[in-house]
Write a protein that holds these residues in place. Structure first.
Motif, mmCIF file in Angstrom:
data_model
loop_
_atom_site.group_PDB
_atom_site.id
_atom_site.type_symbol
_atom_site.label_atom_id
_atom_site.label_comp_id
_atom_site.label_asym_id
_atom_site.label_seq_id
_atom_site.Cartn_x
_atom_site.Cartn_y
_atom_site.Cartn_z
ATOM 1 N N SER A 1 -79.302 5.943 49.358
ATOM 2 C CA SER A 1 -78.252 6.516 48.507
ATOM 3 C C SER A 1 -76.873 6.098 48.997
ATOM 4 N N ASP A 2 -76.688 6.083 50.326
ATOM 5 C CA ASP A 2 -75.403 5.655 50.891
ATOM 6 C C ASP A 2 -75.126 4.191 50.552
ATOM 7 N N GLN B 1 -68.798 1.105 44.923
ATOM 8 C CA GLN B 1 -67.354 1.319 44.921
ATOM 9 C C GLN B 1 -66.639 0.041 44.475
ATOM 10 N N THR C 1 -69.394 9.044 39.230
ATOM 11 C CA THR C 1 -70.658 8.582 39.813
ATOM 12 C C THR C 1 -70.489 7.415 40.772
ATOM 13 N N GLY C 2 -69.277 7.063 41.119
ATOM 14 C CA GLY C 2 -69.100 6.021 42.129
ATOM 15 C C GLY C 2 -68.135 4.929 41.741
ATOM 16 N N ALA D 1 -74.176 4.016 46.877
ATOM 17 C CA ALA D 1 -72.829 4.551 46.660
ATOM 18 C C ALA D 1 -71.764 3.602 47.197
#
Length: 733
Positions: free
Chosen positions: A281-282, A289, A508-509, A285
């Motif tokens: 998940s990291d 960006q 959401t990012g 994410a």
């Protein structure tokens, strides 16, 4: 033959007692060594050939193509070419008498071959082309050769030798080696390197059954960067992706670029799917960006597939293949997701390929239909509009979720045809609705990038007679891929038609305040991921939602909170001044006929209903699993499942407090305690919560190796837990 006499001034003794070369040059090679071509005793003449040899060797020394050295019997320098002293940055006089080995880096900080120099000197062995690195100055490598010298009686007197500078060749070899093992663009390990590393790791770990996880990472929408900004921009973006990956993973040697926009990560001794899911998940994410590339702002995404040895494969080939299947499933379920491998993915991949073939004919066969989910004013509970949701009624598989077939449509280049049908059909339905309900239709990034979109929208409105201000296009932040002029032109064209624009899945990012100043949005839709955690203790989501609402109000935009399912969520949303709500707390999507019935009745008002408080997601199912107690294994049916517990059937009158091991299959075991029991039904609570599987489902944090399960079964006849005196025969007849 011409001879030179010892008294000839051209060959006079120097201050060290050795012969000098003609012209007064006092640093010649043999001027310091002094004995190989020294005149024989008794005043005999030195051959002219020896004089020529002195000159040739001196010329070679001065040319910089090589140098000479000699030592005494103790390994101390007796002679050294001036060029070596210059390279080391030390006066030649300070080096004479020093150990020859001090010219080079110590053995423990140099290459493996270099460590053999002291050994060779001690053994009085000859050597050729030994690669040694200079101890001082700029990085310099020499290929050094040496021959031991002995007197007539056999006494060792020292070494004589030569050296050549091989720095350029060494660097070229290192560059070639680096190119063979590392990606020239990102500096990460390449496919060959990481494959070899994975093979080594798995081979080393196999005897102890140690775990090793791999992640395959594929960038979403990277092709659009290359197509929009060019390949140099794509290369720059890949370098930034590599930097972000390294910040998360940490170990550069365990991160690789396989080629194109694919990356791989090796995580040794890791089988905790909770931690792996968090890392995945990291990664998603971080890679999602925004990037700044050559003055342009780029937005991409990432999908991750995870496989873990030894559970998902013992060899590197099996592990990579299964991680690739998991990645394929993650991309197929909407992208921007991670997925753990499971054995059913093989069948899923086949099903997906079959669905793609069926999807090509679904529109022609009339298998698609639209339903509409109400969007409700938070304060008054009145419906202000609806969102069109497409469903696929497959003749054999039944209703198929858009979360499954939309990604297939995108990969199969069917999304434009499908999107055009949805837009036209939704406008046709909305034109017949009583009143002025708004119609919201999702527009994918692929549709948005097509210059024909404004024409298609204008045609749909004209053909159906729907007023433009009643149509609201929901657009995700990913359309701002390059902040290009084409994006701005598309917004201008759409607003010129008169339709409304909503920013979907905000937060959401990809979020940036910059484009909210320029893009003409009428509404911000707050992603449901913020809503679902907002009422939990310690959550900061409420503060984030409040900030989004304040931003929208300042920009004179409406807000809609998605995914509201419980009454406490609704209360919070109202307190935070969100203007509209969409979710099961009001209504699921309804068919067009039902919508018309509500609209004809006048103002459509819906009373909120649902659980009082948000609770962990529960998954309804009918699945056979195992319940192990002591040496007994019972087959039970699991009716629902949450992260903290499950509802099972199949045993009778089980005492509250009884502990079981729940066997979900594939090594997934969870210890559970019976909290509620009524006849043949039990509610159990897990001692350790389950974790997300990346596909909207749940899985155990750890798995038990099948070898350990087999060993335990052989020793005890089953998995053993503490037994209870109240135990009876719980098997249901």
């Amino acid at each position: 033959m011409m001879t030179m006499q010892q008294g000839d001034p051209a060959l006079r003794p120097d201050d060290d007692g050795g012969p000098s070369v003609p012209g007064g040059a006092e640093r010649g090679f043999f001027g310091k060594i002094g004995d190989r071509f020294a005149p024989p005793r008794g005043g005999q003449s030195l051959p002219l050939a020896a004089h020529d040899a002195l000159l040739l060797l001196r010329n070679h020394e001065d040319s910089g193509q090589g140098w000479f050295w000699s030592t005494d019997a103790d390994g101390r320098i007796a002679y050294l070419s001036e060029a070596v002293a210059d390279q080391l940055g030390r006066p030649l006089g300070t080096l004479i008498g020093q150990a020859f080995t001090t010219l080079f880096l110590p053995a423990d900080s140099a290459a493996e071959r270099q460590r053999s120099l002291p050994f060779l000197l001690t053994r009085q062995s000859k050597f050729d082309g030994l690669a040694l690195r200079a101890a001082q100055g700029e990085e310099c490598w020499w290929a050094v050769s040496g021959r031991p010298q002995f007197e007539a009686g056999g006494r060792f007197t020292g070494y004589r030798g030569s050296g050549i500078d091989v720095t350029v060749q060494r660097r070229s070899a290192e560059d070639a080696s680096r190119l063979a093992l590392y990606d020239s663009l990102t500096g990460l390990a390449n496919r060959f390197n990481i494959s070899r590393r994975l093979d080594t790791t798995l081979t080393t770990f196999a005897p102890q059954q140690r775990s090793c996880a791999i992640m395959l990472i594929d960038l979403d929408r990277f092709k659009q960067v290359n197509d929009t900004l060019g390949h140099p921009a794509g290369d720059a973006l890949l370098r930034q992706v590599a930097e972000r990956l390294l910040k998360i993973v940490g170990d550069k040697e365990m991160v690789s670029r396989l080629g194109g926009d694919e990356f791989q990560v090796i995580l040794a001794d890791q089988d905790d799917r909770g931690k792996l899911g968090d890392m995945a998940s990291d990664i998603i994410a971080s890679l999602s960006q925004p990037y700044s590339v050559e003055g342009s702002r780029c937005i991409i995404g990432a999908s991750v597939g995870v496989a873990i040895a030894p559970f998902d494969g013992m060899t590197s080939e099996d592990l990579v293949r299964n991680a690739d299947l998991a990645l394929y499933a993650a991309k197929g379920n909407g992208r921007g997701r991670f997925r753990f491998y499971s054995s059913d993915l093989h069948q899923s991949a086949e099903d997906r390929r079959a669905l793609e073939e069926d999807l090509r004919d679904a529109l022609v066969r009339g298998e698609m239909e639209l339903t509409y989910q109400p969007v409700v004013r938070a304060r008054s509970n009145t419906v202000s509009g609806v969102e069109a949701l497409v469903r696929w009624n497959h003749p054999e598989r039944g209703t198929i979720s858009p979360a499954l077939f939309i990604p297939i449509a995108e990969e199969a280049n069917l999304i434009w045809t499908l999107g055009e049908w949805v837009l036209r059909k939704a406008c046709e339905d909305a034109a017949r609705w009583p009143g002025d309900l708004r119609l919201a239709v999702n527009v994918s990034p692929i549709q948005f990038a097509n210059p024909d979109l404004p024409r298609v929208i204008a045609h749909a409105l004209a053909a159906t007679g729907l007023a433009p201000e009643r149509l609201e296009l929901e657009i995700t932040e990913s359309v701002f891929l390059g902040d290009s002029a084409e994006t701005a032109a598309m917004f201008t064209a759409l607003k010129g038609i008169g339709v409304r624009l909503a920013l979907d899945d905000f937060g959401t990012g990809y979020s940036s305040l910059g484009y909210l100043q320029s893009a003409p949005f009428d509404k911000i839709k707050i992603d449901q991921s913020f809503v679902r955690g907002a009422t939990q203790k310690g959550s900061r989501n409420a503060a984030i939602i409040a900030a989004i609402v304040a931003l929208a109000e300042a920009l004179e935009m409406e807000t809609t909170a998605e995914g509201i399912e419980s009454l406490d969520q609704l209360d919070l949303i109202r307190k935070l001044n969100v203007s509209h709500v969409q979710g099961y707390v009001y209504s699921k999507s309804v068919a067009n006929d039902e919508l018309i019935g509500h609209a004809e009745a006048g103002s459509w008002t819906i009373a909120p209903a649902g659980p009082a408080k948000q609770r962990n997601d529960r998954f309804q199912m009918f699945r056979k699993i195992g319940a192990v107690h002591g040496n007994h294994r019972y087959t039970v049916v699991m009716r629902n499942l949450s992260a903290t517990g499950a509802f099972i059937e199949g045993m009778v009158d089980v005492p509250v407090g009884t502990r079981f091991v729940i066997d979900f299959g594939e090594g997934q075991l969870a210890t559970a305690i019976v909290r509620r029991s009524k006849k043949h039904q039990q509610g159990v609570e897990f001692e350790q919560s389950l974790v997300a599987d990346g596909n909207g489902g749940l899985c155990t944090r750890h798995r038990v190796s099948p070898y350990l399960i087999a060993a335990a079964s052989q020793q005890t006849g089953g998995l053993s837990l503490p037994t209870f005196t109240t135990t009876s025969d719980w098997a249901e007849n």
